[in-house]
Write a protein that holds these residues in place. Structure first.
Motif, short mmCIF file in Angstrom:
data_model
loop_
_atom_site.label_atom_id
_atom_site.label_comp_id
_atom_site.label_asym_id
_atom_site.label_seq_id
_atom_site.Cartn_x
_atom_site.Cartn_y
_atom_site.Cartn_z
N ASN A 80 0.76 -1.18 -0.04
CA ASN A 80 0.00 0.03 -0.11
C ASN A 80 0.72 1.27 0.04
OD1 ASN A 80 -2.49 -0.97 0.00
ND2 ASN A 80 -2.28 -1.53 2.21
N LEU A 81 0.19 2.33 -0.53
CA LEU A 81 0.89 3.67 -0.62
C LEU A 81 1.28 4.20 1.05
CD1 LEU A 81 2.01 5.94 -2.60
CD2 LEU A 81 -0.05 6.99 -1.99
N GLU A 82 2.55 4.60 1.16
CA GLU A 82 2.85 5.26 2.34
C GLU A 82 3.39 6.62 2.15
OE1 GLU A 82 3.52 1.57 5.50
OE2 GLU A 82 5.27 2.23 4.39
N VAL A 83 3.24 7.55 3.18
CA VAL A 83 3.74 8.95 2.85
C VAL A 83 4.61 9.25 4.29
CG1 VAL A 83 3.26 11.41 3.01
CG2 VAL A 83 1.70 9.77 1.77
N CYS A 84 5.88 9.70 3.83
CA CYS A 84 6.93 9.88 5.04
C CYS A 84 6.78 11.46 5.66
CB CYS A 84 8.12 9.83 4.59
SG CYS A 84 9.58 10.04 5.75
N LEU A 85 6.47 11.39 6.92
CA LEU A 85 6.30 12.45 7.67
C LEU A 85 7.61 12.79 8.59
CD1 LEU A 85 2.64 12.56 8.69
CD2 LEU A 85 3.53 13.28 6.58
N VAL A 86 8.15 13.93 8.85
CA VAL A 86 9.25 14.17 9.82
C VAL A 86 8.58 14.79 10.73
CG1 VAL A 86 10.81 14.05 7.70
CG2 VAL A 86 9.97 16.16 8.49
N PHE A 93 16.84 5.91 7.94
CA PHE A 93 16.93 7.11 8.75
C PHE A 93 17.88 6.93 9.87
CE2 PHE A 93 14.67 9.24 12.34
CZ PHE A 93 15.10 10.30 11.99
N THR A 94 18.46 8.00 10.15
CA THR A 94 19.16 8.15 11.63
C THR A 94 18.74 9.55 12.17
OG1 THR A 94 21.24 7.15 10.29
CG2 THR A 94 21.56 8.14 12.42
N PRO A 95 18.42 9.40 13.21
CA PRO A 95 17.98 10.55 14.19
C PRO A 95 18.72 11.61 13.93
CG PRO A 95 17.20 8.66 15.18
CD PRO A 95 18.16 8.23 14.27
N ASN A 96 18.51 12.82 13.91
CA ASN A 96 19.62 14.12 14.11
C ASN A 96 18.91 15.32 14.72
OD1 ASN A 96 18.45 15.72 12.20
ND2 ASN A 96 18.64 14.07 10.89
N HIS A 97 19.69 16.32 15.08
CA HIS A 97 19.23 17.32 15.69
C HIS A 97 18.08 17.98 15.19
CE1 HIS A 97 21.74 19.62 12.97
NE2 HIS A 97 20.80 20.75 13.24
N GLU A 98 17.84 17.98 13.83
CA GLU A 98 16.88 18.39 13.24
C GLU A 98 15.57 17.76 13.09
OE1 GLU A 98 16.51 20.99 8.84
OE2 GLU A 98 18.15 20.12 9.60
N VAL A 99 15.87 16.36 12.86
CA VAL A 99 14.73 15.28 12.71
C VAL A 99 15.03 14.07 13.63
CG1 VAL A 99 13.35 13.99 11.13
CG2 VAL A 99 13.80 16.28 10.47
N ASP A 100 14.13 14.01 14.70
CA ASP A 100 14.49 12.90 15.73
C ASP A 100 13.49 11.71 15.39
OD1 ASP A 100 11.71 13.92 16.45
OD2 ASP A 100 12.41 13.99 18.54
N ARG A 101 12.47 11.74 14.46
CA ARG A 101 11.75 10.82 14.14
C ARG A 101 11.08 10.86 12.78
NH1 ARG A 101 7.14 10.42 18.23
NH2 ARG A 101 7.55 12.46 18.52
N ILE A 102 10.78 9.77 12.13
CA ILE A 102 10.03 9.83 10.88
C ILE A 102 8.93 8.44 11.02
CG2 ILE A 102 11.94 10.51 9.35
CD1 ILE A 102 12.04 7.64 7.92
N LEU A 103 7.95 9.06 10.22
CA LEU A 103 6.90 7.85 10.11
C LEU A 103 6.45 7.72 8.87
CD1 LEU A 103 4.31 9.00 12.85
CD2 LEU A 103 5.79 7.00 12.89
N TRP A 104 6.06 6.58 8.59
CA TRP A 104 5.50 5.95 7.13
C TRP A 104 4.02 5.74 7.26
CZ3 TRP A 104 7.91 6.97 2.50
CH2 TRP A 104 9.44 6.94 2.45
N LEU A 105 3.20 6.64 6.72
CA LEU A 105 1.87 6.16 7.25
C LEU A 105 1.02 6.35 5.77
CD1 LEU A 105 1.54 9.09 9.93
CD2 LEU A 105 1.71 6.53 10.14
N ARG A 106 -0.23 5.78 6.11
CA ARG A 106 -1.07 5.73 4.86
C ARG A 106 -1.52 7.04 4.85
NH1 ARG A 106 -4.64 -0.19 4.67
NH2 ARG A 106 -2.59 -1.48 4.82
N PRO A 107 -1.88 7.53 3.43
CA PRO A 107 -2.41 8.89 3.24
C PRO A 107 -3.26 9.47 4.23
CG PRO A 107 -2.18 7.67 1.04
CD PRO A 107 -2.04 6.69 2.36
N ALA A 108 -4.44 8.75 4.60
CA ALA A 108 -5.46 9.19 5.26
C ALA A 108 -4.89 9.50 6.82
CB ALA A 108 -6.46 8.09 5.55
N GLU A 109 -3.94 8.60 7.24
CA GLU A 109 -3.23 8.67 8.57
C GLU A 109 -2.30 9.99 8.52
OE1 GLU A 109 -1.83 4.66 8.51
OE2 GLU A 109 -2.89 4.11 10.04
#
Length: 138
Positions: A22-28, A97-113
């Protein structure tokens, strides 16, 4: 007051789920602002928007990406200055992905989520644009 816009670029980064296709979108997640957004950032001096968008995706997510259609440009004020962010649809190709000072987490979510998790409504609208763009792709 400085009315020259801050120029930035980013991507609505997507992939097919390695689990179910399924399609997933990455959020930071940016701890400085405690917000969820698409990978984006200010352009470096003399950097074109495409190069900047791909650089920011790599810096913030660890992913390389294949650029797709250009999406809407976001215009808003940040810290009292106008900001102009150009966005593209981009498919994640590889990376880690490696956490850093600018972005500490990413999520791959379905578009609605992803739409629900994004902090700014204008970012949720970009998810809809991505879906339209992919649906209309040749």
């Amino acid at each position: 007051m400085n009315d020259t816009p801050v120029l930035a670029a980013g991507c609505v980064l997507w992939r097919r789920s390695p689990v179910d296709g399924n399609l997933e979108v990455c959020l930071v997640h940016r701890p400085k602002y405690d917000d969820w957004s698409h990978p984006k950032g200010k352009l470096k001096r003399d950097e074109d928007a495409v190069t900047g968008a791909l650089r920011e995706v790599h810096e913030e997510t660890g992913c390389t990406a294949l650029l797709g259609n250009e999406l809407s440009t976001a215009l808003y004020y940040a810290n009292g200055r106008p900001k102009e962010v150009r966005y593209w649809a981009a498919e994640a190709t590889e990376g880690h992905f490696t956490p850093n000072h600018e972005v500490d987490r990413i999520l791959w979510l379905r578009p609605a989520e992803a739409r629900q998790r994004l902090t700014q409504p204008r970012d949720a609208e970009l998810v809809d644009e991505l879906l339209t763009s992919l649906h209309n792709a040749p």
